[in-house]
Write an enzyme that holds these catalytic residues in place. Structure first.
Site, mmCIF file in Angstrom:
data_model
loop_
_atom_site.group_PDB
_atom_site.id
_atom_site.type_symbol
_atom_site.label_atom_id
_atom_site.label_comp_id
_atom_site.label_asym_id
_atom_site.label_seq_id
_atom_site.Cartn_x
_atom_site.Cartn_y
_atom_site.Cartn_z
ATOM 1 N N GLY A 118 4.688 -5.426 1.506
ATOM 2 C CA GLY A 118 3.664 -4.399 1.425
ATOM 3 C C GLY A 118 4.028 -3.154 2.221
ATOM 4 O O GLY A 118 5.157 -2.677 2.162
ATOM 5 N N ARG A 163 12.746 -5.445 -6.023
ATOM 6 C CA ARG A 163 12.351 -6.778 -6.494
ATOM 7 C C ARG A 163 13.226 -7.264 -7.646
ATOM 8 O O ARG A 163 13.434 -8.476 -7.799
ATOM 9 C CB ARG A 163 10.883 -6.763 -6.927
ATOM 10 C CG ARG A 163 9.935 -6.873 -5.734
ATOM 11 C CD ARG A 163 8.500 -6.800 -6.186
ATOM 12 N NE ARG A 163 7.595 -7.266 -5.143
ATOM 13 C CZ ARG A 163 6.283 -7.229 -5.245
ATOM 14 N NH1 ARG A 163 5.704 -6.741 -6.336
ATOM 15 N NH2 ARG A 163 5.520 -7.678 -4.270
ATOM 16 N N LYS A 178 -7.355 -2.503 8.471
ATOM 17 C CA LYS A 178 -8.582 -3.281 8.695
ATOM 18 C C LYS A 178 -8.384 -4.612 9.394
ATOM 19 O O LYS A 178 -7.514 -5.394 9.021
ATOM 20 C CB LYS A 178 -9.252 -3.551 7.353
ATOM 21 C CG LYS A 178 -9.825 -2.288 6.740
ATOM 22 C CD LYS A 178 -10.528 -2.608 5.446
ATOM 23 C CE LYS A 178 -10.882 -1.327 4.714
ATOM 24 N NZ LYS A 178 -10.611 -1.452 3.274
ATOM 25 N N GLY A 221 0.860 -9.576 -0.450
ATOM 26 C CA GLY A 221 -0.201 -10.573 -0.296
ATOM 27 C C GLY A 221 0.358 -11.971 -0.051
ATOM 28 O O GLY A 221 -0.180 -12.740 0.745
HETATM 29 C C1 3PG Z 1 2.334 -7.918 -5.376
HETATM 30 O O1 3PG Z 1 2.747 -6.821 -5.730
HETATM 31 O O2 3PG Z 1 1.893 -8.147 -4.225
HETATM 32 C C2 3PG Z 1 2.452 -9.059 -6.325
HETATM 33 O O3 3PG Z 1 3.241 -8.731 -7.405
HETATM 34 C C3 3PG Z 1 1.094 -9.565 -6.741
HETATM 35 O O4 3PG Z 1 0.381 -8.588 -7.441
HETATM 36 P P1 3PG Z 1 -1.203 -8.735 -7.563
HETATM 37 O O5 3PG Z 1 -1.774 -8.438 -6.199
HETATM 38 O O6 3PG Z 1 -1.630 -7.762 -8.606
HETATM 39 O O7 3PG Z 1 -1.498 -10.163 -7.951
#
Ligand code: 3PG
Length: 391
Positions: free
Chosen positions: A348, A34, A195, A371
Site C-alpha cells: 500500500g 506486481r 487513521k 490489505g
Molecule cells: C489490492 O490492491 O490490495 C488487492 O489487489 C486487493 O484489491 P481489493 O482491495 O479491491 O480487493
C-alpha cells in the site's frame, strides 16, 4: 504449505491466480511491479511444460463489464516481460475460454478476463469456482495481494483441485511469518497512516512482539491528544482516545518502547503552498493542522531504525503526496535504506513511498499486498492461504 516446487506440472493445465491489480492510466500500466513479481512462478510453470491459465482482478467493477478495466493492457505488458505471446480472452469463462484452452500447447500462457466482471467472483459463488476448476488439473495461488479475499478465484476454486502456492505467495508468507514468530531483535514496527481505526488490529498484534513501536502519520494525533496535548485542527478520532491511552499503558507495562512525535510540521492549509511552522508537540497552535513529523522526530526515528535488526513499516509519517509534508516519510525510507537490519515494507502507501523516493531496491522485502499484508500482520489467517494444501 505445498508450493509449485512440490508438484509435477509437465503437461498439466494450471489455473494460476495472480494479483495483476496494477495502477493504470487509460490503456497504460503505470506500475508493473506486481506483474514482475509473478514472473518467477509463471516462468517455472511454462518452463516445466505446463499450460498456464492466469486469472486476476483489476479494480472494483462490481460484477459488471467495465471497459476501462479489461485486462488487455496487462496481457500486453506481461507478453513483453515474458517474451512470449499471452492469449487474452474477453470472457471470464465460457465457450471462448474453452476454445482457447483447447488450442493451448505446453508452455503457453492464457489470461482470462478480469474475474470481477463476473458477479460470482466476489460472492465466492460455487458454480463459478467449479467453472474455474473445470478448466484445469491444478490450482496455483500466487496472488498474495488478494489472499485476504475469500472469492471464487482466490478461495472457492481451491476446494476442487490440488492447490499449491506460487513463489511470490511463498516468499510473502515466509518473510512475514518469520518476522512475527521469530524476529531478530531489536525489532521495530513503524505504524503510520491516517487513521487509528485502520491500524487497531496490527497494533494489537505487534505490541506484544516488538521492542520499539514508532507512531507517525495522521493517526499519531489521537495519541498526542490522549497524552493531554492540544492538537489544533490535526486529525482526531475522538472515540479512539481511550484506546490510545490503553496502548500507551500496555506498552509501558510490557517494556515496549513507545515512540511518539516530539515535534511536528503544522500548516494553515492542506496544500503544498500552505504556510508552515515547526513546533514542539505540546505547542500545536489552535488553528493549524499537523501534517508531518518534525526534524527532531525524524532524527530520533532514523536512529532507532538504524539500531534495529528487523523493521516492519506500515503507513506514512505525513502527507507524503505533497512535497511540503514528505520529509518525515522520506527520512524513514532513507533510514530503512541505510540500516543493516532486515527491512519489511507492508504494501500500500508505504510501498508506494519507498518506490516514489527511489528506495525500493534497498529494502529486503516490499510486500505486494496492501490489505493482505496488513491482515497478515494482524495475525489473521488469510482465506487464500488457508485453502492451500499442506506439505
Ligand atoms: C489490492 O490492491 O490490495 C488487492 O489487489 C486487493 O484489491 P481489493 O482491495 O479491491 O480487493
Amino acid at each position: 504449505k505445498k508450493t509449485i516446487r512440490d508438484v509435477e506440472v509437465q503437461g498439466k493445465t494450471v489455473f494460476c491466480r495472480v494479483d495483476f491489480n496494477v495502477p493504470m492510466s487509460g490503456e497504460e500500466v503505470t506500475d508493473d511491479t506486481r506483474i514482475k513479481a509473478a514472473l518467477p512462478t509463471i516462468q517455472h510453470l511454462t518452463g516445466n511444460g505446463a499450460k498456464v491459465i492466469l486469472a486476476s482482478h483489476l479494480g472494483r467493477p462490481k460484477g459488471e463489464v467495465v471497459e476501462e478495466l479489461r485486462l488487455d493492457p496487462v496481457a500486453n505488458r506481461l507478453s513483453d516481460l515474458l517474451g512470449q505471446t499471452v492469449t487474452k480472452t474477453d470472457q471470464v469463462h465460457g465457450s471462448e475460454v474453452d476454445k482457447a484452452i483447447s488450442e493451448m500447447e505446453n508452455g503457453d500462457v492464457l489470461l482470462i478476463e478480469n474475474v470481477r466482471f463476473h458477479p460470482g467472483e466476489e460472492k465466492n459463488d460455487a458454480d463459478l469456482a467449479k467453472a474455474f476448476a473445470d478448466m484445469a488439473d491444478m490450482y496455483v495461488n500466487d496472488a498474495f495481494g488478494a489472499a485476504h479475499r475469500a472469492h471464487a478465484s482466490t478461495a472457492g476454486v481451491a476446494e476442487h483441485l490440488p492447490a499449491v502456492a506460487g513463489f511470490l505467495m511463498e516468499k510473502e508468507i515466509n518473510v512475514l511469518s518469520k518476522a512475527l514468530k521469530d524476529p531478530e531483535r531489536p525489532f521495530t514496527a513503524i505504524i503510520g497512516g491516517a487513521k487509528v481505526k485502520d491500524k487497531i488490529g496490527v497494533i494489537d498484534n505487534l505490541i506484544d512482539k516488538v521492542d520499539h513501536l514508532i507512531i507517525g502519520g495522521g493517526l499519531a494525533y489521537t495519541f498526542v491528544k490522549a497524552q493531554g496535548h492540544e492538537i489544533g485542527k490535526s486529525l482526531l478520532e475522538e472515540d479512539k482516545i481511550d484506546l490510545a491511552k490503553e496502548y500507551m499503558k500496555k506498552a509501558e507495562d510490557k517494556g515496549v518502547n513507545f515512540h511518539m512525535p516530539e515535534d511536528v510540521i503544522v500548516a494553515d492549509d492542506f496544500s503544498d503552498s500552505a504556510n508552515t511552522q515547526e513546533v514542539a508537540i505540546d505547542s500545536i497552535p489552535a488553528d493549524w493542522e499537523a501534517l508531518d513529523i518534525g526534524p527532531k522526530t525524524r532524527e530520533k526515528y532514523a536512529q532507532i531504525i538504524k539500531d534495529s535488526k528487523l523493521v516492519i513499516w506500515n503507513g506514512p509519517m505525513g502527507v507524503f503526496e505533497l512535497e511540503t509534508f514528505a520529509n518525515g516519510t522520506k527520512a524513514v525510507a532513507n533510514a530503512l535504506s541505510e540500516t543493516e537490519g532486515y527491512t519489511v515494507i507492508g504494501g500500500g502507501d508505504s510501498a508506494a513511498a519507498v518506490e516514489k523516493f527511489g528506495y525500493a531496491e534497498d529494502m529486503d522485502h516490499v510486500s505486494t499486498g496492501g490489505g493482505a499484508s496488513l491482515e497478515f500482520m494482524e495475525g489473521k489467517e488469510l482465506p487464500g492461504v488457508a485453502l492451500l494444501n499442506d506439505k
